[in-house]
Design a protein around this motif. Structure first.
Motif, PDB file in Angstrom:
ATOM      1  N   TYR A 106       2.097 -12.981 -16.552  1.00  0.00           N
ATOM      2  CA  TYR A 106       1.363 -12.642 -15.339  1.00  0.00           C
ATOM      3  C   TYR A 106       2.300 -11.910 -14.398  1.00  0.00           C
ATOM      4  N   GLY A 107       1.716 -11.257 -13.405  1.00  0.00           N
ATOM      5  CA  GLY A 107       2.489 -10.596 -12.366  1.00  0.00           C
ATOM      6  C   GLY A 107       2.213 -11.225 -11.017  1.00  0.00           C
ATOM      7  N   GLU A 108       2.455 -10.469  -9.974  1.00  0.00           N
ATOM      8  CA  GLU A 108       2.280 -10.999  -8.622  1.00  0.00           C
ATOM      9  C   GLU A 108       0.816 -11.266  -8.301  1.00  0.00           C
ATOM     10  N   MET A 109      -0.080 -10.505  -8.904  1.00  0.00           N
ATOM     11  CA  MET A 109      -1.508 -10.781  -8.717  1.00  0.00           C
ATOM     12  C   MET A 109      -1.865 -12.149  -9.266  1.00  0.00           C
ATOM     13  N   GLY A 110      -1.364 -12.472 -10.454  1.00  0.00           N
ATOM     14  CA  GLY A 110      -1.640 -13.769 -11.045  1.00  0.00           C
ATOM     15  C   GLY A 110      -1.030 -14.900 -10.246  1.00  0.00           C
ATOM     16  N   GLN A 111       0.174 -14.696  -9.750  1.00  0.00           N
ATOM     17  CA  GLN A 111       0.808 -15.721  -8.916  1.00  0.00           C
ATOM     18  C   GLN A 111      -0.045 -16.017  -7.683  1.00  0.00           C
ATOM     19  N   PHE A 112      -0.504 -14.954  -7.048  1.00  0.00           N
ATOM     20  CA  PHE A 112      -1.301 -15.125  -5.831  1.00  0.00           C
ATOM     21  C   PHE A 112      -2.630 -15.812  -6.130  1.00  0.00           C
ATOM     22  N   ALA A 113      -3.268 -15.429  -7.223  1.00  0.00           N
ATOM     23  CA  ALA A 113      -4.537 -16.053  -7.598  1.00  0.00           C
ATOM     24  C   ALA A 113      -4.364 -17.547  -7.855  1.00  0.00           C
ATOM     25  N   LEU A 114      -3.237 -17.908  -8.490  1.00  0.00           N
ATOM     26  CA  LEU A 114      -2.986 -19.329  -8.740  1.00  0.00           C
ATOM     27  C   LEU A 114      -2.705 -20.064  -7.437  1.00  0.00           C
ATOM     28  N   TYR A 115      -1.909 -19.461  -6.572  1.00  0.00           N
ATOM     29  CA  TYR A 115      -1.585 -20.079  -5.286  1.00  0.00           C
ATOM     30  C   TYR A 115      -2.851 -20.374  -4.483  1.00  0.00           C
ATOM     31  N   VAL A 116      -3.693 -19.377  -4.297  1.00  0.00           N
ATOM     32  CA  VAL A 116      -4.888 -19.589  -3.476  1.00  0.00           C
ATOM     33  C   VAL A 116      -5.877 -20.520  -4.172  1.00  0.00           C
ATOM     34  N   GLY A 117      -5.816 -20.571  -5.511  1.00  0.00           N
ATOM     35  CA  GLY A 117      -6.651 -21.523  -6.224  1.00  0.00           C
ATOM     36  C   GLY A 117      -6.341 -22.950  -5.838  1.00  0.00           C
ATOM     37  N   GLY A 118      -5.100 -23.199  -5.394  1.00  0.00           N
ATOM     38  CA  GLY A 118      -4.732 -24.534  -4.933  1.00  0.00           C
ATOM     39  C   GLY A 118      -5.488 -24.959  -3.693  1.00  0.00           C
ATOM     40  N   TYR A 119      -6.063 -24.006  -2.999  1.00  0.00           N
ATOM     41  CA  TYR A 119      -6.891 -24.294  -1.826  1.00  0.00           C
ATOM     42  C   TYR A 119      -8.381 -24.137  -2.126  1.00  0.00           C
ATOM     43  N   GLY A 120      -8.699 -23.824  -3.370  1.00  0.00           N
ATOM     44  CA  GLY A 120     -10.102 -23.616  -3.725  1.00  0.00           C
ATOM     45  C   GLY A 120     -10.645 -22.279  -3.273  1.00  0.00           C
ATOM     46  N   ILE A 121      -9.760 -21.252  -3.174  1.00  0.00           N
ATOM     47  CA  ILE A 121     -10.154 -19.931  -2.695  1.00  0.00           C
ATOM     48  C   ILE A 121     -10.107 -18.937  -3.857  1.00  0.00           C
ATOM     49  N   PRO A 122     -11.113 -18.088  -4.012  1.00  0.00           N
ATOM     50  CA  PRO A 122     -11.066 -17.079  -5.071  1.00  0.00           C
ATOM     51  C   PRO A 122     -10.422 -15.781  -4.608  1.00  0.00           C
ATOM     52  N   LEU A 123      -9.685 -15.146  -5.529  1.00  0.00           N
ATOM     53  CA  LEU A 123      -9.276 -13.757  -5.356  1.00  0.00           C
ATOM     54  C   LEU A 123     -10.475 -12.901  -5.723  1.00  0.00           C
ATOM     55  N   VAL A 124     -10.914 -12.016  -4.808  1.00  0.00           N
ATOM     56  CA  VAL A 124     -12.137 -11.249  -5.063  1.00  0.00           C
ATOM     57  C   VAL A 124     -11.900  -9.748  -5.174  1.00  0.00           C
ATOM     58  N   TYR A 125     -10.737  -9.258  -4.685  1.00  0.00           N
ATOM     59  CA  TYR A 125     -10.563  -7.796  -4.615  1.00  0.00           C
ATOM     60  C   TYR A 125      -9.088  -7.428  -4.711  1.00  0.00           C
ATOM     61  N   VAL A 126      -8.798  -6.296  -5.398  1.00  0.00           N
ATOM     62  CA  VAL A 126      -7.458  -5.723  -5.413  1.00  0.00           C
ATOM     63  C   VAL A 126      -7.556  -4.204  -5.396  1.00  0.00           C
ATOM     64  N   SER A 127      -6.547  -3.554  -4.828  1.00  0.00           N
ATOM     65  CA  SER A 127      -6.397  -2.106  -4.980  1.00  0.00           C
ATOM     66  C   SER A 127      -4.985  -1.831  -5.467  1.00  0.00           C
ATOM     67  N   GLY A 128      -4.850  -0.787  -6.269  1.00  0.00           N
ATOM     68  CA  GLY A 128      -3.546  -0.424  -6.813  1.00  0.00           C
ATOM     69  C   GLY A 128      -3.712   0.649  -7.860  1.00  0.00           C
ATOM     70  N   ASP A 129      -2.646   0.941  -8.593  1.00  0.00           N
ATOM     71  CA  ASP A 129      -2.732   2.002  -9.593  1.00  0.00           C
ATOM     72  C   ASP A 129      -3.629   1.577 -10.758  1.00  0.00           C
ATOM     73  N   GLU A 130      -3.911   2.522 -11.643  1.00  0.00           N
ATOM     74  CA  GLU A 130      -4.816   2.250 -12.761  1.00  0.00           C
ATOM     75  C   GLU A 130      -4.325   1.089 -13.617  1.00  0.00           C
ATOM     76  N   ALA A 131      -3.004   0.969 -13.774  1.00  0.00           N
ATOM     77  CA  ALA A 131      -2.455  -0.118 -14.586  1.00  0.00           C
ATOM     78  C   ALA A 131      -2.743  -1.473 -13.953  1.00  0.00           C
ATOM     79  N   LEU A 132      -2.649  -1.554 -12.637  1.00  0.00           N
ATOM     80  CA  LEU A 132      -2.963  -2.799 -11.939  1.00  0.00           C
ATOM     81  C   LEU A 132      -4.439  -3.130 -12.082  1.00  0.00           C
ATOM     82  N   CYS A 133      -5.291  -2.135 -11.958  1.00  0.00           N
ATOM     83  CA  CYS A 133      -6.733  -2.368 -12.084  1.00  0.00           C
ATOM     84  C   CYS A 133      -7.087  -2.845 -13.488  1.00  0.00           C
ATOM     85  N   GLU A 134      -6.418  -2.305 -14.498  1.00  0.00           N
ATOM     86  CA  GLU A 134      -6.646  -2.760 -15.866  1.00  0.00           C
ATOM     87  C   GLU A 134      -6.167  -4.195 -16.036  1.00  0.00           C
TER      88      GLU A 134
END
Length: 277
Positions: free
Chosen positions: A138-166
């Motif tokens: 995982y990368g920083e997106m995955g870390q953040f999604a796991l962190y906020v999951g500890g509060y019961g919050i979903p990650l709903v949106y990201v912007s970045g290069d095509e590789a990040l979107c994939e």
């Protein structure tokens, strides 16, 4: 509806060089240009949140080099509240708690080792080769999604290069993403028109907030295994002597966390990972 946004710089639409993100001189024209791109892209996201009915937007300057000074304050949408680190050891982000409805990421980059990911990395661009959570990269997106999951919050949106979107489509298929450019190598990319990208960010983040689904919160059973493969073994030497840290390979250190919100912690004298025995 309270929305909490984490920003970075490598995935911004107008950024196409290392110096725009990391120039050591705070007054360098390249770095000031990068800060302007950060501020304008943040404004597009903030506007989209309020378009969708947000009552509050809290925004973090998540690019470490900025030292929480990246936004051009006089240009940043005044409706947003700038937040920072709430505490350390363990690290907790300010005002990111159960009252937040959803989180988003702006200007994000792909994980370390991503082919044609522009300035791809995980935390330290020249130190970490692979970062794994329960054995999966995982990368920083995955870390953040796991962190906020500890509060019961979903990650709903990201912007970045095509590789990040994939990466988002592969790991978090529910997340809405806006591509900002196409990486052609580690330090090269093809930029997309910035005004079009910002219009898309405003539209796409608003759409993501109309379909918030708590079933998309990322939760893992604890303990959770964290494994880092470093670029050289001396970096692993620094952690290997700490209690509950394993070293399966000369360049790899592994430990377990008992709280998903501890995903940002590295073992130290001030923070010891949990034991599995």
């Amino acid at each position: 509806m309270i929305v909490w946004i984490c920003t970075d710089m490598e995935g911004l639409a107008g950024v196409d060089s290392w110096d725009q993100c990391y120039h050591p001189d705070d007054d360098a024209p390249e770095y000031l240009y990068g800060r302007e791109q950060l501020t304008q892209e943040a404004n597009a996201a903030i506007a989209g949140c309020f378009d969708a009915g947000a009552t509050q937007v809290r925004i973090l300057d998540g690019h470490g080099r900025n030292r929480n000074k990246g936004f051009l304050r006089e240009q940043l949408d005044s409706r947003a509240e700038i937040v920072w680190v709430g505490q350390r050891n363990p690290l907790r982000w300010e005002k990111l708690n159960e009252e937040v409805s959803a989180v988003a990421m702006i200007g994000q980059h792909a994980m370390a080792g991503t082919l044609n990911g522009f300035l791809d990395h995980t935390q330290s661009p020249k130190e970490i080769c692979r970062y794994r959570i329960n054995g999966e990269e995982y990368g920083e997106m995955g870390q953040f999604a796991l962190y906020v999951g500890g509060y019961g919050i979903p990650l709903v949106y990201v912007s970045g290069d095509e590789a990040l979107c994939e990466e988002a489509r592969r790991q978090f298929p529910h997340v809405v993403s806006t591509p900002t450019k196409r990486g052609t190598g580690w330090a090269t990319c093809e930029l997309y028109p910035t005004q079009e990208v910002r219009a898309n960010i405003r539209k796409d983040i608003a759409h993501s907030l109309t379909t918030i689904d708590k079933s998309h919160v990322w939760r893992l059973e604890t303990p959770i295994e964290v494994s880092i493969e470093w670029a050289w073994s001396e970096r692993a030497d620094r952690l290997a002597h700490i209690s509950n840290v394993q070293r399966p390979h000369a360049r790899t250190t592994t430990w377990n966390i008992g709280d998903p919100r501890d995903i940002y912690q590295y073992p130290s004298a001030d923070w010891i990972p949990v034991s599995t025995t």
